[in-house]
Design a protein around this motif. Structure first.
Motif, PDB file in Angstrom:
ATOM      1  N   ALA A 258       0.830  -1.205   0.000  1.00 52.60           N
ATOM      2  CA  ALA A 258       0.000   0.000   0.000  1.00 52.60           C
ATOM      3  C   ALA A 258       0.865   1.255   0.000  1.00 52.60           C
ATOM      4  O   ALA A 258       0.616   2.198  -0.760  1.00 52.60           O
ATOM      5  N   TYR A 259       1.899   1.280   0.855  1.00 53.57           N
ATOM      6  CA  TYR A 259       2.767   2.452   0.916  1.00 53.57           C
ATOM      7  C   TYR A 259       3.562   2.616  -0.375  1.00 53.57           C
ATOM      8  O   TYR A 259       3.885   3.739  -0.783  1.00 53.57           O
ATOM      9  N   ALA A 260       3.904   1.495  -1.022  1.00 52.09           N
ATOM     10  CA  ALA A 260       4.671   1.587  -2.263  1.00 52.09           C
ATOM     11  C   ALA A 260       3.890   2.304  -3.350  1.00 52.09           C
ATOM     12  O   ALA A 260       4.471   2.980  -4.205  1.00 52.09           O
ATOM     13  N   ARG A 261       2.564   2.181  -3.332  1.00 48.99           N
ATOM     14  CA  ARG A 261       1.750   2.849  -4.359  1.00 48.99           C
ATOM     15  C   ARG A 261       1.820   4.365  -4.241  1.00 48.99           C
ATOM     16  O   ARG A 261       1.480   5.069  -5.191  1.00 48.99           O
ATOM     17  N   LEU A 262       2.226   4.848  -3.067  1.00 49.27           N
ATOM     18  CA  LEU A 262       2.415   6.294  -2.927  1.00 49.27           C
ATOM     19  C   LEU A 262       3.684   6.771  -3.606  1.00 49.27           C
ATOM     20  O   LEU A 262       3.894   7.975  -3.731  1.00 49.27           O
ATOM     21  N   ASP A 263       4.526   5.818  -4.043  1.00 49.07           N
ATOM     22  CA  ASP A 263       5.792   6.123  -4.720  1.00 49.07           C
ATOM     23  C   ASP A 263       6.659   7.064  -3.887  1.00 49.07           C
ATOM     24  O   ASP A 263       7.192   8.060  -4.392  1.00 49.07           O
ATOM     25  N   LEU A 264       6.804   6.726  -2.612  1.00 48.32           N
ATOM     26  CA  LEU A 264       7.617   7.511  -1.699  1.00 48.32           C
ATOM     27  C   LEU A 264       9.057   7.025  -1.731  1.00 48.32           C
ATOM     28  O   LEU A 264       9.340   5.893  -2.121  1.00 48.32           O
ATOM     29  N   PRO A 265      10.009   7.860  -1.278  1.00 44.38           N
ATOM     30  CA  PRO A 265      11.392   7.392  -1.141  1.00 44.38           C
ATOM     31  C   PRO A 265      11.468   6.243  -0.150  1.00 44.38           C
ATOM     32  O   PRO A 265      10.623   6.114   0.748  1.00 44.38           O
ATOM     33  N   GLY A 298      19.978   4.175 -13.350  1.00 44.94           N
ATOM     34  CA  GLY A 298      21.004   3.140 -13.275  1.00 44.94           C
ATOM     35  C   GLY A 298      21.519   2.916 -11.864  1.00 44.94           C
ATOM     36  O   GLY A 298      22.684   2.531 -11.676  1.00 44.94           O
ATOM     37  N   ARG A 299      20.676   3.151 -10.866  1.00 44.59           N
ATOM     38  CA  ARG A 299      21.069   2.988  -9.479  1.00 44.59           C
ATOM     39  C   ARG A 299      19.960   2.303  -8.696  1.00 44.59           C
ATOM     40  O   ARG A 299      18.797   2.282  -9.114  1.00 44.59           O
ATOM     41  N   LEU A 300      20.339   1.754  -7.559  1.00 48.57           N
ATOM     42  CA  LEU A 300      19.398   1.141  -6.637  1.00 48.57           C
ATOM     43  C   LEU A 300      19.377   2.006  -5.382  1.00 48.57           C
ATOM     44  O   LEU A 300      20.363   2.093  -4.652  1.00 48.57           O
ATOM     45  N   VAL A 301      18.256   2.685  -5.149  1.00 50.36           N
ATOM     46  CA  VAL A 301      18.097   3.526  -3.958  1.00 50.36           C
ATOM     47  C   VAL A 301      17.428   2.676  -2.882  1.00 50.36           C
ATOM     48  O   VAL A 301      16.412   2.026  -3.147  1.00 50.36           O
ATOM     49  N   TYR A 302      17.985   2.668  -1.684  1.00 48.30           N
ATOM     50  CA  TYR A 302      17.524   1.738  -0.659  1.00 48.30           C
ATOM     51  C   TYR A 302      17.542   2.384   0.716  1.00 48.30           C
ATOM     52  O   TYR A 302      18.196   3.413   0.957  1.00 48.30           O
ATOM     53  N   ALA A 303      16.827   1.755   1.633  1.00 51.27           N
ATOM     54  CA  ALA A 303      16.853   2.086   3.059  1.00 51.27           C
ATOM     55  C   ALA A 303      16.704   0.786   3.830  1.00 51.27           C
ATOM     56  O   ALA A 303      16.039  -0.143   3.364  1.00 51.27           O
ATOM     57  N   SER A 304      17.328   0.723   5.009  1.00 53.31           N
ATOM     58  CA  SER A 304      17.332  -0.507   5.787  1.00 53.31           C
ATOM     59  C   SER A 304      16.923  -0.228   7.221  1.00 53.31           C
ATOM     60  O   SER A 304      17.388   0.729   7.839  1.00 53.31           O
ATOM     61  N   PRO A 533      13.819  13.325  -5.712  1.00 49.15           N
ATOM     62  CA  PRO A 533      14.671  13.539  -4.543  1.00 49.15           C
ATOM     63  C   PRO A 533      15.226  14.956  -4.425  1.00 49.15           C
ATOM     64  O   PRO A 533      15.313  15.505  -3.340  1.00 49.15           O
ATOM     65  N   GLY A 534      15.607  15.577  -5.534  1.00 48.96           N
ATOM     66  CA  GLY A 534      16.186  16.912  -5.470  1.00 48.96           C
ATOM     67  C   GLY A 534      15.179  18.037  -5.413  1.00 48.96           C
ATOM     68  O   GLY A 534      15.535  19.214  -5.500  1.00 48.96           O
ATOM     69  N   GLY A 535      13.906  17.719  -5.243  1.00 54.21           N
ATOM     70  CA  GLY A 535      12.851  18.724  -5.278  1.00 54.21           C
ATOM     71  C   GLY A 535      12.151  18.712  -6.620  1.00 54.21           C
ATOM     72  O   GLY A 535      12.753  18.432  -7.655  1.00 54.21           O
ATOM     73  N   GLY A 536      10.899  18.999  -6.627  1.00 53.15           N
ATOM     74  CA  GLY A 536      10.125  18.946  -7.859  1.00 53.15           C
ATOM     75  C   GLY A 536       9.338  17.656  -7.944  1.00 53.15           C
ATOM     76  O   GLY A 536       9.202  16.906  -6.979  1.00 53.15           O
ATOM     77  N   LYS A 537       8.829  17.381  -9.144  1.00 54.94           N
ATOM     78  CA  LYS A 537       7.977  16.204  -9.333  1.00 54.94           C
ATOM     79  C   LYS A 537       8.191  15.630 -10.716  1.00 54.94           C
ATOM     80  O   LYS A 537       8.786  16.272 -11.598  1.00 54.94           O
ATOM     81  N   ALA A 538       7.687  14.420 -10.887  1.00 53.91           N
ATOM     82  CA  ALA A 538       7.680  13.756 -12.190  1.00 53.91           C
ATOM     83  C   ALA A 538       6.272  13.215 -12.418  1.00 53.91           C
ATOM     84  O   ALA A 538       5.691  12.575 -11.535  1.00 53.91           O
TER      85      ALA A 538
END
Length: 548
Positions: A258-265, A298-304, A533-538
């Motif tokens: 459910a949280y992934a659908r928000l497309d959050l970091p 070309g990167r994998l952004v992650y949190a643990s 991540p740097g501000g703004g939206k897509a």
């Protein structure tokens, strides 16, 4: 055979000295002096003579013992004696006959070699909980005995009926098996039945529950396509065992989707999960690693959240361990998680796993991770092949003492005709209103060069026009248009510097705006927006390509 010539010692019985003959104290003197009455009786000469153990009739005692007793002698274990309980259980046994012929129940249980061993060593042996031919369960104790004046010896067999205990133990084991099967069934039903396969990644996963002696844990994994070519990858481990851990795992996995659908970091997703884990069970904690792959970056952004580091092998075979940043496990509260990133280019492979793969009781955890790094450095092939090789190299078997979950993702290095199916094109949107016609002309040229059908070409140009117009009206510079094609879909994405996310709304007949997103949502297979991540939206939309 003369049974009185044998000096048999029953298990747990000690030989005692002969009873003394004491004189009784006269009645008129009982209780006098400082000696207690019991002591006085022992010191008298007229007390009645009580029979000692050695003076008891051994055969009468053994015949009345509820346990099964048999006496055999010599190398061939000739039958010397069986008591009434033995005869009741297995029938009459002829004295003097060798045990191999006359005691088939012992041969069936494999006791004859044990009798040989006891006879040779002179030491007692016990065989626990064996089911005999009569359907009962016995514990057999074989004790050596020696015949007076003869070098040959014999063995006293003593069998205790433990059927009730054995049946109770089997009922307990059956109950534990049912509970474990329930937990395994629940665990597997909560895991993804079929992994989502993104356009740009090849993914495989495996889950193996612990052995029969280990309760099922709360390991889980998931793959979630976010749209716009992005993919979320999750792996976690609930601390605990059994149905409760599996149930908590299922709630966390549902919340992650459910949280992934928000497309959050990634760090914001873990922050939300941390609060939810506390609400589910304040005493239950879990580790989790959440990562997002963007083919454009070309990167994998992650949190643990207290989870083990992700391992990434590049196209040259070098393995990188993502140690930082790592926060505390979910459910601890009071921590602000942060995100990190690691390169994941063409030809790279990443591995997410739980502690059951690398943790051993007699080894340090870092040693297990280092061994996994070496195994990954030499593992080649498809993600499923790599997954299986890593599990085998870690020594994981069916009787492993912990659950194991492994998730392997691979960014293929595409060349030749396959590479032609994955293309990118981008345009910086400079200027004012003239940026819209430039964007339409750019999109038309790119889609034509990619040889899309006329209908898809026109829909792509229309979607580009609406997204760019929406960005020009509501966004701020810098603005950029990106077109991407895969072997399955066309993706159109517009970014700008304003972080206000658009939403679809119903435009009134008199409104001059508000229809752009509605048009895109109608003609496209899917659409969405996210903050960058740097501000703004897509803001993006995608079209499924026709097969063939």
């Amino acid at each position: 055979m003369n049974f009185t010539r044998w000096s048999a010692r029953l298990p747990g019985t000690q030989r005692r000295a002969a009873a003394r003959t004491e004189h009784a104290v006269p009645p008129d003197r009982r209780g006098e002096g400082s000696v207690p009455a019991a002591r006085v009786e022992q010191l008298t000469d007229d007390s009645p003579c009580l029979p000692a153990v050695d003076e008891l009739p051994a055969r009468d005692v053994l015949d009345r013992v509820p346990a099964l007793v048999a006496l055999v002698h010599g190398p061939d274990h000739h039958i010397g004696y069986v008591n009434d309980a033995y005869t009741t259980a297995f029938g009459v046994r002829p004295p003097g006959a060798p045990a191999r012929e006359a005691l088939p129940e012992l041969a069936e249980l494999g006791l004859l070699p044990l009798l040989d061993q006891v006879l040779r060593s002179g030491k007692p042996r016990t065989l626990k909980s064996r089911k005999a031919l009569d359907g009962r369960t016995y514990t057999f104790t074989c004790t050596p005995v020696a015949e007076n004046g003869d070098h040959d010896g014999g063995v006293l067999l003593f069998a205790t009926d433990v059927t009730d205990h054995a049946e109770a133990a089997e009922r307990l084991r059956a109950s534990e098996r049912r509970q474990r099967e329930t937990a395994v069934t629940l665990q597997r039903s909560l895991l993804p039945q079929e992994l989502e396969q993104p356009d740009d990644l090849r993914i495989a996963a495996t889950y193996q529950p612990g052995g029969t002696e280990a309760a099922v844990g709360g390991d889980w994994y998931d793959v979630i396509t976010l749209g716009g070519g992005r993919t979320a990858l999750v792996i976690g481990d609930v601390m605990g065992r059994g149905v409760r851990a599996a149930a908590v795992m299922g709630q966390l996995r549902t919340a992650v989707r459910a949280y992934a659908r928000l497309d959050l970091p990634p760090h914001e997703v873990l922050q939300l999960l941390d609060g939810l884990a506390t609400e589910i069970d304040a005493n239950q904690i879990a580790t989790c690693a959440y990562a997002i792959h963007d083919p454009n970056e070309g990167r994998l952004v992650y949190a643990s959240a207290g989870h083990l580091p992700i391992l990434v092998r590049d196209e040259n075979g070098s393995v990188l361990r993502t140690d930082e940043p790592t926060g505390p496990p979910l459910g601890t509260g009071g921590w602000i998680h942060t995100s990190g990133s690691v390169p994941l280019g063409p030809g790279s492979t990443a591995v997410l796993y739980t502690d059951g793969l690398v943790e051993r009781r007699n080894e340090d955890l870092d040693e297990g991770i280092a061994a996994l790094e070496r195994a990954l450095a030499g593992a080649t092939g498809t993600p499923q092949v790599i997954c299986d090789r890593l599990v085998r190299s870690a020594g994981v078997t069916a009787d492993h003492d912990d659950d194991v979950a492994v998730l392997v993702l691979q960014q293929p290095a595409r060349t030749g005709p396959d590479g032609e199916l994955f293309r990118n094109a981008a345009l910086e949107l400079l200027g004012g209103v003239e940026a819209a016609p430039r964007a339409r002309a750019f999109a038309s040229g790119v889609l034509t060069s990619w040889r899309f059908p006329a209908e898809l070409h026109d829909l792509g140009v229309l979607a580009t026009s609406e997204l760019v117009a929406n960005s020009l009206q509501h966004g701020t510079p810098p603005m950029r248009l990106r077109l991407r094609r895969t072997d399955r879909r066309l993706i159109i994405e517009v970014t700008d510097g304003d972080d206000h996310l658009p939403r679809r709304r119903r435009a009134e007949p008199g409104d001059e705006s508000g229809r752009g997103i509605a048009i895109v949502a109608t003609i496209a297979s899917g659409w969405g927006s996210r903050r960058t991540p740097g501000g703004g939206k897509a803001v993006w939309c995608e079209f499924v390509l026709p097969k063939g």
